[in-house]
Write an enzyme that holds these catalytic residues in place. Sequence first.
Site, PDB file in Angstrom:
ATOM      1  CB  SER A 129      -0.914   0.015   1.229  1.00 19.93           C
ATOM      2  OG  SER A 129      -0.138   0.014   2.421  1.00 19.93           O
ATOM      3  CG  HIS A 131      -3.608  -1.504  -2.291  1.00 15.00           C
ATOM      4  ND1 HIS A 131      -4.026  -0.203  -2.120  1.00 15.00           N
ATOM      5  CD2 HIS A 131      -3.409  -1.987  -1.036  1.00 15.00           C
ATOM      6  CE1 HIS A 131      -4.076   0.079  -0.831  1.00 15.00           C
ATOM      7  NE2 HIS A 131      -3.709  -0.996  -0.158  1.00 15.00           N
ATOM      8  CG  ASN A 133      -3.515   4.992   1.131  1.00 12.39           C
ATOM      9  OD1 ASN A 133      -4.455   5.263   1.878  1.00 12.39           O
ATOM     10  ND2 ASN A 133      -2.936   3.809   1.140  1.00 12.39           N
ATOM     11  CD  GLU A 172      -5.688   1.915  -4.834  1.00 15.59           C
ATOM     12  OE1 GLU A 172      -6.020   3.107  -4.907  1.00 15.59           O
ATOM     13  OE2 GLU A 172      -4.779   1.498  -4.079  1.00 15.59           O
TER      14      GLU A 172
END
Length: 529
Positions: free
Chosen positions: A142, A163, A213, A175
């Site tokens: 991540s 991910h 993120n 992802e």
Amino acid sequence: MSANTPVQGSDAVSADEAGAGGIGPGGVVAVVGTGTMGQGIAQVALVAGHPVRLYDSAPGRAEQAVAGVAGRLDRLVEKGRLGKDERDAAVARLHAAGALDELADAALVVEAIVEQLPVKQRLFADLEQVVAADALLATNTSSLSVTAIAGGLAHPGRFVGLHFFNPAPLLPLVEVVSGFATDPAAATRAYETAKSWGKTPVRCTDTPGFIVNRVARPFYAEALRIYEEGAADPATIDAALRESGGFRMGPFELTDLIGQDVNEAVTRSVWESFYQDPKFTPSLAQRRLVESGRLGRKSGHGWFSYADGAERPEPHTAPPAEAPASIVVRGDLGPAKPLLELFEQAGITVRRRSGSGYVALPGGGRLHLADGETGFEFPDDDVVYFDLALDYAQAGRIVLSAGTRTSRETLEEAVGLFQALGKQVSVIGDVPGMIVARTVAMLADLAADAVERGVASAEDVDTAMRLGVNYPLGPLEWAGRIGHARVRNLLSNLHERYPTGRYAPSLALARRGYDEEAADGAADAEETA
């Protein structure tokens, strides 16, 4: 060509070799790393029909993980979500591997080990010597660069990021990250595999934080900045973003759940990866919280106390005030226009006049939608700002901002006006952009910038933010509802008041705003003609 653009490596697996679809149901999936995430990914692959091998370098961990996954499947049976025969068949396909060479027949290997680049690089170098030439290699990282993890491989073209979000069996988003040398066919194969597992995959290039993120940073950062400025307390900021913004949780309670150390580390990692770009600057207040050992729920105290019997602080809520009998609305209130009907339904007389977009109160004060300016900048006017809401009809709370020059009469009229709609009202300090408007504007800016830079498509960015972090709307869809020009102008106003570069609207958002204005101008001209 952008450094993040996936390219065809000279030694990558070709589309013909890899196949256009995902890993077939009979294809063996290996998971390296048997923590919570590794077990979750193994469960997803098992339920999708794959034989699964679990490997961990720590002796006995793989066998424990097999038992753990079987236990999870048992609970699904108890809840009626999985048939017993399906459970038995899945457990029969699940095996612990005692050595890496037992993964030789894997069509896909997913790594979910410690977030340390050298450790991951060594693992994949070893795996490359074991698995077949057409096997996909994937990392669940991540925070690390997919490109860097694959950098030492002889065949980096077959390497991708997959991910998953925790808990992997429940959260739909995956992802699919293409590193610099990832073959497009390998990314497509990984994408189709995740899709066949019942997940919602999104494609993105290898950028710090990937989509979620990266784009999500302002949700935490703006709340912390507002707190640091003394404009509002954590409970009130959380309530504003939940009850007015429509978010599932506020940023303070959410970071307590995530862990203050984890959230701060991700923020710091993204900031450093972007060479300390001011848009990603970490919070000193959060750093001090981490240094004090107040890490959130897991330590018993973060922004809030989780000790037995501890009471959660209540958001600031204004006492009852009398509503004005009538108001004058001058010009277009933009995204706050639905308030006019709500005011009328509450028995308040609404008179419409031309003007620059505000509510004139009976006592002579003015009520403005948050635009990045502040009340003290109007020395001859009595001004209250009100915050953006996802849906003014559904919002349970409205936030007002009062400046040092705001009269008691104007503030009470504004409070009473929204209380007449059945809303709780919170009054905060005279902070530019307030809470919801400022947060949404920054989310939209980072989202637009990510699309402009080729990180992901607009659709995938919005999908990722809705499914990955449960946002009520994708930030780009939200900006479209508000108006890109309005969002750009709010950020420009913030930039004037905080000239650090943090709030300077990206070129991508600026272009969207100017395109929107040009389209509106053309439509007005056509209507006039």
